[in-house]
Design an enzyme around this catalytic site. Structure first.
Site, PDB file in Angstrom:
ATOM      1  N   ARG A  23     -12.394  22.614  -0.338  1.00  0.00           N
ATOM      2  CA  ARG A  23     -10.981  22.792  -0.034  1.00  0.00           C
ATOM      3  C   ARG A  23     -10.708  24.291   0.025  1.00  0.00           C
ATOM      4  NH1 ARG A  23      -6.640  20.795  -4.331  1.00  0.00           N
ATOM      5  NH2 ARG A  23      -7.195  22.720  -5.368  1.00  0.00           N
ATOM      6  N   ARG A  61     -12.665  22.869  -5.565  1.00  0.00           N
ATOM      7  CA  ARG A  61     -11.441  23.691  -5.586  1.00  0.00           C
ATOM      8  C   ARG A  61     -11.879  25.151  -5.465  1.00  0.00           C
ATOM      9  NH1 ARG A  61      -9.758  19.461  -9.574  1.00  0.00           N
ATOM     10  NH2 ARG A  61      -7.723  18.674  -8.916  1.00  0.00           N
ATOM     11  N   HIS A 100     -22.997  30.069 -22.287  1.00  0.00           N
ATOM     12  CA  HIS A 100     -24.137  29.174 -22.103  1.00  0.00           C
ATOM     13  C   HIS A 100     -24.335  28.189 -23.249  1.00  0.00           C
ATOM     14  CE1 HIS A 100     -25.979  32.135 -19.021  1.00  0.00           C
ATOM     15  NE2 HIS A 100     -25.092  31.323 -18.508  1.00  0.00           N
ATOM     16  N   ARG A 130       6.186  17.963 -14.180  1.00  0.00           N
ATOM     17  CA  ARG A 130       5.512  17.481 -15.388  1.00  0.00           C
ATOM     18  C   ARG A 130       5.529  18.472 -16.534  1.00  0.00           C
ATOM     19  NH1 ARG A 130      -0.100  16.008 -13.469  1.00  0.00           N
ATOM     20  NH2 ARG A 130       0.514  17.305 -11.714  1.00  0.00           N
ATOM     21  N   ASN A 169      -2.181  14.007  -7.636  1.00  0.00           N
ATOM     22  CA  ASN A 169      -1.517  14.857  -8.639  1.00  0.00           C
ATOM     23  C   ASN A 169      -0.222  15.427  -8.070  1.00  0.00           C
ATOM     24  OD1 ASN A 169      -3.865  14.375  -9.985  1.00  0.00           O
ATOM     25  ND2 ASN A 169      -4.759  16.376  -9.569  1.00  0.00           N
ATOM     26  N   ASP A 170      -0.343  16.006  -6.881  1.00  0.00           N
ATOM     27  CA  ASP A 170       0.856  16.567  -6.257  1.00  0.00           C
ATOM     28  C   ASP A 170       1.715  15.479  -5.625  1.00  0.00           C
ATOM     29  OD1 ASP A 170       0.786  19.299  -6.837  1.00  0.00           O
ATOM     30  OD2 ASP A 170      -0.801  19.622  -5.367  1.00  0.00           O
ATOM     31  N   GLU A 207      -0.866  15.158   0.172  1.00  0.00           N
ATOM     32  CA  GLU A 207      -0.328  15.367  -1.178  1.00  0.00           C
ATOM     33  C   GLU A 207       1.137  15.782  -1.157  1.00  0.00           C
ATOM     34  OE1 GLU A 207      -2.485  18.511  -3.186  1.00  0.00           O
ATOM     35  OE2 GLU A 207      -2.738  19.642  -1.345  1.00  0.00           O
ATOM     36  N   CYS A 233      -8.676  11.996  -4.268  1.00  0.00           N
ATOM     37  CA  CYS A 233      -9.331  12.939  -5.178  1.00  0.00           C
ATOM     38  C   CYS A 233      -8.424  13.403  -6.320  1.00  0.00           C
ATOM     39  CB  CYS A 233      -9.858  14.146  -4.407  1.00  0.00           C
ATOM     40  SG  CYS A 233      -8.571  15.102  -3.600  1.00  0.00           S
TER      41      CYS A 233
HETATM   42  C1  PEP Z   1      -3.995  16.811  -6.147  1.00  0.00           C
HETATM   43  O1  PEP Z   1      -2.933  17.397  -5.931  1.00  0.00           O
HETATM   44  O2  PEP Z   1      -4.066  15.598  -6.411  1.00  0.00           O
HETATM   45  C2  PEP Z   1      -5.281  17.524  -6.100  1.00  0.00           C
HETATM   46  C3  PEP Z   1      -6.434  16.893  -6.141  1.00  0.00           C
HETATM   47  O3  PEP Z   1      -5.254  18.863  -6.042  1.00  0.00           O
HETATM   48  P1  PEP Z   1      -4.825  19.833  -7.238  1.00  0.00           P
HETATM   49  O4  PEP Z   1      -4.815  19.028  -8.494  1.00  0.00           O
HETATM   50  O5  PEP Z   1      -5.845  20.927  -7.254  1.00  0.00           O
HETATM   51  O6  PEP Z   1      -3.483  20.285  -6.788  1.00  0.00           O
HETATM   52 MG    MG Z   2      -2.838  19.339  -5.027  1.00  0.00          MG
END
Ligand code: PEP
Ligand code: MG
Length: 598
Positions: free
Chosen positions: A336, A299, A192, A476, A465-466, A442, A513
């Site tokens: 999700r 998430r 906290h 990465r 990201n994916d 993704e 996202c």
């Molecule tokens: C992504 O893959 O862009 C995403 C938002 O999900 P995560 O980063 O949790 O895989």
């Molecule tokens: Mg992802």
């Protein structure tokens, strides 16, 4: 100079002279005569009354500061009223005829032992609240230091607090006009005190181990709450460099403040929706504080960071989703479904440190049985989650999002499980509201067939990201190739354009996202590519709004058209930075790309 590295929990820089606060208790024990036992009990009761008054006062002050962290102190008041601590101490005084301090220490150790047995790391950490309450009682028993703000009355302004442990109630009582930041030996991101530090905008580092033993009172220290670095007795040039960085930070922060309550509309009137990516419940606080238009990505697998998979029953999940939906209502919350692999299911939470998207994506088994694939293989678990979500949907605006879908068959199968969940609820006499269903785009196969998905879903959300790592075949985590992970790669930009067109053609709402949206250089280009809905980590929202308000969508469309014809990342980046000019320089005080472009 010495450098210690801990966990940066509240960004910002503090430079000043160290003031040490050691809370580790020194407790004396002595027997009391039979006739004095009632006096010792009365001292404990007086300490309880005083502590309760102080906690109520702290709660009122914290709440006045426009933070809704008051509930932290409600928990402490409950601990004070609970017989497990004080009644136990009174019992020790009477049975063993000892002084109140010793009895309190004994009771605290007993209660701590019970907390140590708890497996759930989140609940175990609440032991810190019991320690905080015990410390306050000890203080109010009349020995040692006077309470709260009095303690730091004579401290010089601009000092830096170095402590073995900073409990939440002490943190709430510290006069932060005196201190520029703090660093503590113990603590974690979710303790906290860390939450309070972020809410009070006090730069802070926790988990430094033995900083309080290494720093001498009065020595010069520098805290970087973003990197977690504590510099002890830094050289003059080091201090100068840090000062310059601190000034840039302060300027940037001042300009972001204004944008918290401002809607995100481009200079030529295009409204952009900015939602928040949420992992732990605390993120909701920031999502609201930074004026998010909803939760664009929860998430949900982060529930497993505090609750073991076996304990994650439908009711437990229902409560978590309901609380989130109710809190954000009438704004939408996109949940999700679990995106984990098999190994994480058993080894959680060790398998996944609390991390931002990049970490989360990295730590999952990349191409194996994960996310929707795993859920379709573990249908019971999937159905349980969907039942909990459908029940919770009554309490707000839920949107359901399936991760890591590679083909239409998976979507249809997931929908079939959703139907089973709805039927199950109906069998129990509960209604199952209709909930919008979307998929993450993704995986390259989903991107290429985005038009097929757009026909069958209520919305799409691009996970860059994916998508980037699989489109470019770049792991990465492998340092030798990570420089090839490039959001501005022509293939990535063309893929995004393709998805935008496919969604627009079907009239299907589309969001993005991934972390790409959090980057103030890339965000305007994404708007130029036709995206109008984004979800990002809450702390990125004010900067994103600032950038959006300063660009014109029509200009960005022209920039997008130009860069889509370019062949290399370097060319694209140069053109983008030149077109954005001042806008992006103001938003990114520390960005090397921007410095390099001037
Ligand atoms: C992504 O893959 O862009 C995403 C938002 O999900 P995560 O980063 O949790 O895989
Ligand atoms: Mg992802």
């Amino acid at each position: 100079m010495q450098r210690l590295t801990g966990i940066g929990v509240s960004p910002g820089i503090a430079i000043g002279r160290a003031v040490l606060l050691l809370q580790n208790p020194l407790v004396v024990r002595f027997p009391v005569k039979a006739g004095r036992v009632d006096d010792e009990v009365a001292r404990l009761e007086r300490a309880r009354r005083l502590s309760e008054e102080q906690l109520r006062e702290i709660k009122a002050r914290v709440t006045r500061g426009a933070s809704d962290l008051g509930h932290l102190f409600d928990a402490q008041i409950l601990i004070l009223q609970d017989p497990m601590l004080l009644a136990r101490a009174i019992d020790v005084v009477r049975r063993e005829q000892v002084n109140a301090e010793w009895a309190l220490q004994r009771a605290f150790e007993d209660v701590s032992a019970i907390f140590d047995e708890i497996e759930d790391p989140y609940l175990r950490e609440r032991r810190g609240d019991v320690a905080d309450v015990a410390g306050r009682l000890r203080m109010n028993l009349g020995y040692g230091r006077s309470a709260g703000r009095e303690l730091f009355r004579d401290v010089e302004e601009g000092s830096v607090l170095i402590t073995d442990e900073l409990t939440p109630s002490m943190a709430a009582q510290v006069d932060w006009t005196k201190f520029a930041g703090f660093a503590s030996d113990t603590g974690s991101r979710t303790y906290h005190t860390a939450i309070l530090a972020r809410s009070l905008h006090v730069p802070a580092i926790v988990g430094l181990g033995d900083a309080s033993a290494r720093v001498l009172p009065g020595s010069t220290v520098v805290i970087d709450g973003a990197t977690g670095d504590l510099l002890i007795n830094p050289a003059e040039d080091e201090i100068e460099a840090t000062r310059a960085r601190a000034a840039r930070w302060a300027r940037a922060l001042r300009s972001y403040e204004h944008y918290r309550s401002v809607p995100a509309v481009t200079g030529d009137g295009l409204a952009i929706s900015i939602q928040a990516n949420v992992e732990l419940p605390d993120d909701l606080l920031f999502a609201q504080e930074y004026g998010a238009d909803g939760v664009g990505l929860y998430r949900s697998e982060f529930l497993l960071a505090t609750i073991s998979p076996d304990a994650l029953s439908e009711d437990v999940q229902y409560e978590a989703y309901r609380a989130m939906l109710q809190r954000m209502a009438p704004l939408p919350v996109t949940v999700r479904t679990f995106d984990v692999d098999e190994e994480q299911l058993v080894s959680w939470p060790q398998g996944l440190e609390r991390g931002r998207a990049a970490t989360a994506a990295r730590s999952r088994g990349p191409l194996g049985l994960r996310a929707i694939r795993l859920m379709l293989a573990r249908r019971d678990m999937f159905r349980t989650q969907l039942c909990a979500l459908l029940r919770a949907a009554r309490h707000g605006r839920l949107r359901l999002l399936f991760p890591f879908v590679s083909g239409i068959e998976e979507l249809r199968e997931a929908r079939a499980v959703l139907k089973e969940a709805a039927e199950e609820l109906e069998r129990r006499g509960e209604t199952a509201p209709a909930v919008p269903v979307g998929v993450m785009i993704e995986i390259p196969s989903a991107a290429v067939t985005a038009d097929l998905f757009a026909r069958e879903v209520d919305f799409l959300s691009i996970g860059t990201n994916d998508l980037i790592q699989y489109s470019l075949a770049v792991d990465r985590t492998d340092a030798r190739v990570s420089r090839l992970y490039e959001p501005l790669h022509p293939a990535v930009l063309r893929t995004l354009r393709h998805i935008v067109r496919a969604a627009a053609h079907q009239g299907t709402p589309l969001a993005l996202c991934g972390e790409m949206a959090s980057d103030p250089v890339l965000l305007p280009l994404l708007i130029g590519l036709g995206l109008t809905e984004f979800s990002m980590s809450p702390s990125a929202i004010p900067v994103a709004k600032q950038v959006i308000c300063q660009v014109r969508a029509a200009n960005m469309r022209r920039v997008a058209q130009r860069v889509l014809r370019m062949a290399t990342v370097e060319e694209i980046e140069r053109h983008l930075l030149a077109s954005l000019g001042e806008v992006v320089r103001r938003a990114t005080p520390d960005d090397e790309r921007v410095d390099g472009a001037t």
